[in-house]
Write an enzyme that holds these catalytic residues in place. Structure first.
Site, PDB file in Angstrom:
ATOM      1  N   GLY A  48      29.002  71.539 -51.811  1.00 53.49           N
ATOM      2  CA  GLY A  48      29.832  72.490 -51.030  1.00 53.49           C
ATOM      3  C   GLY A  48      30.577  73.240 -51.218  1.00 53.49           C
ATOM      4  O   GLY A  48      31.230  73.908 -50.423  1.00 53.49           O
ATOM      5  N   GLU A 102      37.180  71.792 -54.790  1.00 53.48           N
ATOM      6  CA  GLU A 102      36.449  70.610 -53.891  1.00 53.48           C
ATOM      7  C   GLU A 102      36.388  71.563 -52.523  1.00 53.48           C
ATOM      8  O   GLU A 102      37.128  72.386 -52.000  1.00 53.48           O
ATOM      9  CB  GLU A 102      37.140  69.399 -53.871  1.00 53.48           C
ATOM     10  CG  GLU A 102      36.683  68.587 -52.906  1.00 53.48           C
ATOM     11  CD  GLU A 102      35.366  67.937 -53.084  1.00 53.48           C
ATOM     12  OE1 GLU A 102      34.320  68.686 -53.285  1.00 53.48           O
ATOM     13  OE2 GLU A 102      35.184  66.481 -52.991  1.00 53.48           O
ATOM     14  N   ASP A 106      38.305  64.043 -47.964  1.00 54.07           N
ATOM     15  CA  ASP A 106      38.098  63.182 -46.674  1.00 54.07           C
ATOM     16  C   ASP A 106      38.708  61.700 -47.027  1.00 54.07           C
ATOM     17  O   ASP A 106      40.086  61.598 -46.824  1.00 54.07           O
ATOM     18  CB  ASP A 106      36.611  63.017 -46.220  1.00 54.07           C
ATOM     19  CG  ASP A 106      36.453  62.253 -44.958  1.00 54.07           C
ATOM     20  OD1 ASP A 106      36.666  62.622 -44.042  1.00 54.07           O
ATOM     21  OD2 ASP A 106      35.530  61.460 -45.059  1.00 54.07           O
ATOM     22  N   ARG A 168      25.055  75.527 -44.267  1.00 56.54           N
ATOM     23  CA  ARG A 168      26.106  75.948 -45.383  1.00 56.54           C
ATOM     24  C   ARG A 168      26.392  77.386 -45.270  1.00 56.54           C
ATOM     25  O   ARG A 168      27.292  78.229 -45.915  1.00 56.54           O
ATOM     26  CB  ARG A 168      25.459  75.589 -46.761  1.00 56.54           C
ATOM     27  CG  ARG A 168      25.424  74.212 -46.935  1.00 56.54           C
ATOM     28  CD  ARG A 168      25.164  73.922 -48.431  1.00 56.54           C
ATOM     29  NE  ARG A 168      24.666  72.344 -48.866  1.00 56.54           N
ATOM     30  CZ  ARG A 168      25.525  71.534 -49.156  1.00 56.54           C
ATOM     31  NH1 ARG A 168      26.806  71.665 -48.867  1.00 56.54           N
ATOM     32  NH2 ARG A 168      25.273  70.053 -49.354  1.00 56.54           N
TER      33      ARG A 168
HETATM   34  P1  5GP Z   1      35.637  61.728 -49.768  1.00 51.36           P
HETATM   35  O1  5GP Z   1      35.135  61.066 -50.986  1.00 51.36           O
HETATM   36  O2  5GP Z   1      36.615  62.358 -49.702  1.00 51.36           O
HETATM   37  O3  5GP Z   1      35.387  60.760 -48.770  1.00 51.36           O
HETATM   38  O4  5GP Z   1      34.440  62.764 -49.485  1.00 51.36           O
HETATM   39  C1  5GP Z   1      34.492  64.025 -49.904  1.00 51.36           C
HETATM   40  C2  5GP Z   1      32.869  64.626 -49.627  1.00 51.36           C
HETATM   41  O5  5GP Z   1      32.417  64.398 -48.463  1.00 51.36           O
HETATM   42  C3  5GP Z   1      33.118  66.299 -49.310  1.00 51.36           C
HETATM   43  O6  5GP Z   1      33.113  67.009 -50.716  1.00 51.36           O
HETATM   44  C4  5GP Z   1      32.094  66.540 -48.589  1.00 51.36           C
HETATM   45  O7  5GP Z   1      30.680  66.732 -49.190  1.00 51.36           O
HETATM   46  C5  5GP Z   1      32.116  65.341 -47.855  1.00 51.36           C
HETATM   47  N1  5GP Z   1      32.862  65.625 -46.401  1.00 51.36           N
HETATM   48  C6  5GP Z   1      33.827  64.859 -45.901  1.00 51.36           C
HETATM   49  N2  5GP Z   1      34.106  65.412 -44.759  1.00 51.36           N
HETATM   50  C7  5GP Z   1      33.359  66.428 -44.278  1.00 51.36           C
HETATM   51  C8  5GP Z   1      33.115  67.136 -43.232  1.00 51.36           C
HETATM   52  O8  5GP Z   1      33.844  66.939 -42.284  1.00 51.36           O
HETATM   53  N3  5GP Z   1      32.006  67.981 -43.096  1.00 51.36           N
HETATM   54  C9  5GP Z   1      31.052  67.903 -44.045  1.00 51.36           C
HETATM   55  N4  5GP Z   1      30.155  68.955 -44.127  1.00 51.36           N
HETATM   56  N5  5GP Z   1      31.215  67.108 -45.473  1.00 51.36           N
HETATM   57  C10 5GP Z   1      32.256  66.405 -45.386  1.00 51.36           C
END
Ligand code: 5GP
Length: 178
Positions: A48, A102, A106, A168
């Protein structure tokens, strides 16, 4: 209002490419100031981060290097919470000033995991630069020093971020229509 459909789901445009580039430039300006006289190594988290990393790099004036790692824990629109290992980090980061690049923080679990893994390799410093942060979703304390946008708890695509592999390539950001 500009809407698109990906895998049968509707998305509406929320942030233009111009707004993204302006915000990324502000992040780059801060990094230029904070790392003056140093040589940070940017560590992009694939897939991403690639557009954010490219846009950030072209606005950096400090001497810097970039490398990419891969780790994915996300499928569809909900985090699985499964953290996989950091793949592809062949360079030594010992004694280096590392900036993780990053796309979006999330739950924060991915970044927490990265910080722990990289911390064992004795870098001089580690900071996080993320294009987006969703504070309402954070499950663990993660210090994102450089973030371009703070956004509400909504699934987004575009500018490198995907919905099950697609989207993307979109230059703008789109929010899912619930
Ligand atoms: P975390 O470990 O912080 O929960 O997740 C991070 C990863 O989740 C990000 O690098 C991304 O790949 C994915 N992610 C989290 N929220 C979103 C979103 O709203 N859209 C997309 N496309 N990916 C997300």
């Amino acid at each position: 209002m500009s809407t698109i459909t990906i895998h049968g789901r509707e998305f509406v445009k929320s942030i233009s490419n111009e707004e993204i580039c302006a915000a990324v430039k502000e992040v780059a300006d801060r990094i230029n100031r904070d790392y003056a006289g140093k040589r940070p190594v940017l560590l992009g988290v694939l897939n991403g981060c690639f557009m954010f990393a490219a846009e950030l790099m072209r606005n950096l004036e400090v001497e810097c290097e970039i490398s990419f790692v891969k780790l994915s824990s996300y499928q569809g629109t909900n985090s699985t919470g499964v953290i996989r290992e950091v793949l592809g980090l062949s360079e030594s980061i010992t004694g280096r000033d590392v900036i993780i690049i990053e796309d979006i923080v999330d739950t924060g679990l991915t970044m927490q995991n990265m910080m722990e893994t990289l911390g064992t390799r004795e870098p001089a410093s580690i900071e996080i630069a993320s294009l987006f942060v969703k504070p309402a979703r954070l499950q663990v304390p993660v210090n994102v020093k450089y973030s371009a946008f703070t956004i509400p708890d909504r699934f987004i695509v575009g500018f490198g971020l995907d919905y099950d592999g697609l989207g993307r390539n979109l230059p703008d950001i789109y929010d899912v229509v619930e």
